[in-house]
Design an enzyme around this catalytic site. Structure first.
Site, mmCIF file in Angstrom:
data_model
loop_
_atom_site.group_PDB
_atom_site.id
_atom_site.type_symbol
_atom_site.label_atom_id
_atom_site.label_comp_id
_atom_site.label_asym_id
_atom_site.label_seq_id
_atom_site.Cartn_x
_atom_site.Cartn_y
_atom_site.Cartn_z
ATOM 1 N N SER A 144 60.441 54.350 -48.461
ATOM 2 C CA SER A 144 59.374 54.984 -48.200
ATOM 3 C C SER A 144 58.445 54.516 -49.166
ATOM 4 O O SER A 144 58.925 54.323 -50.128
ATOM 5 C CB SER A 144 59.437 56.486 -48.379
ATOM 6 O OG SER A 144 58.085 57.057 -48.106
ATOM 7 N N TYR A 157 61.486 64.734 -51.471
ATOM 8 C CA TYR A 157 61.486 63.673 -50.365
ATOM 9 C C TYR A 157 61.510 62.539 -51.203
ATOM 10 O O TYR A 157 62.216 61.361 -51.024
ATOM 11 C CB TYR A 157 60.356 63.703 -49.522
ATOM 12 C CG TYR A 157 60.292 62.685 -48.673
ATOM 13 C CD1 TYR A 157 61.139 62.623 -47.520
ATOM 14 C CD2 TYR A 157 59.444 61.473 -48.508
ATOM 15 C CE1 TYR A 157 61.202 61.337 -46.527
ATOM 16 C CE2 TYR A 157 59.500 60.474 -47.792
ATOM 17 C CZ TYR A 157 60.135 60.258 -46.656
ATOM 18 O OH TYR A 157 60.182 59.472 -45.815
#
Length: 260
Positions: A144, A157
């Site tokens: 990501s 995350y």
């Protein structure tokens, strides 16, 4: 000349039941791969499987919790027993969490770690000896932009996706001599069912307004389409990318470099 074909390849795609994983699974199947979809339940992968089969391509769904190493190893052994090889592994299974350090509980951290970090590790662990034995293979991890830049309210995350990026580099380095390539892609915001669900849950009655606001956080002015990530994944897992390993590819509409 037909580029980026995967004819005769056996590909494993975790999280292939929806979103980016679904796009990757259907794209790889369309390019000739036999795709093994790993999802938590068979039902979760049914739509992807139906799409692939209806289009005349080949796929199977395996119910497996990627956080369970023994279960992952059993699935990989089943696939090898059928094909005698695994050419491609795409680690796409992942979950999200919204919160800063102060409102991220131990249970939140463990839940994210178990799927995003341990799940990625387990699947790579499950294929690495087979890839060594067969003389090579390709691993692609979905990281990501949160692996590389600070994102508000994404403590757990970001931790997990940072680990995915660095595991990618480690595996790429350690298995150069075995002809195993390992790369990762780092999407920014992608328009998936998760995004729609998040907006509906947190901004009822303001769905369209929030969708447009979130879209504009990308300098390019929109969210990515899952298939756009799939096309990058296809290149990185194809023979045409044979010289590419140990790399992270942002697919971010300019977010990392132009968002200033």
């Amino acid at each position: 000349m037909s580029l980026f074909r995967l004819d005769g390849k056996v590909a494993v795609v975790t999280g292939g039941g929806s979103g980016i994983g679904q796009a990757i699974a259907t794209c790889f199947a369309a390019q000739g791969a036999f795709v093994h979809i790993i999802e938590l339940t068979e039902a979760a992968g049914e739509n992807t499987l139906t799409t692939i089969i209806d289009d005349g391509h080949e796929a199977v769904v395996h119910a497996c919790n990627v956080a369970d190493q023994a279960a992952v190893v059993r699935v990989m052994q089943t696939i090898v027993a059928q094909h005698q090889k695994i050419d491609i592994l795409v680690n796409c299974a992942g979950i999200a969490h919204v919160g800063k350090l102060e409102n991220t509980g131990v249970e939140d951290l463990d839940r994210i770690y178990n799927v995003n970090v341990k799940g990625t590790y387990n699947c790579m662990y499950g294929v690495i000896e087979q890839m060594k034995t067969q003389g090579g293979g390709v691993i692609l991890n979905v990281a990501s932009i949160a692996s590389s830049v600070g994102i508000p309210d994404r403590f757990a995350y970001s931790m997990s996706k940072g680990a995915v990026l660095t595991m990618t580099l480690s595996v790429a380095k350690d298995y150069l001599a075995h002809n195993i390539r390992c790369n990762c892609v780092s999407p920014a915001r992608v328009h998936t069912p998760f995004v729609d669900g998040f907006i509906a849950k947190n901004y009822p009655g303001k769905e369209q307004e929030m969708f447009e606001k979130l879209s504009k956080t990308q300098p390019i002015g929109r969210m990515a389409k899952p298939v756009e990530v799939a096309y990058q994944a296809l290149y990185l897992c194809s023979d045409e990318a044979g010289f590419v390993t140990g790399c992270d590819y942002p697919i971010d509409g300019g977010f990392i470099r132009l968002n200033n």
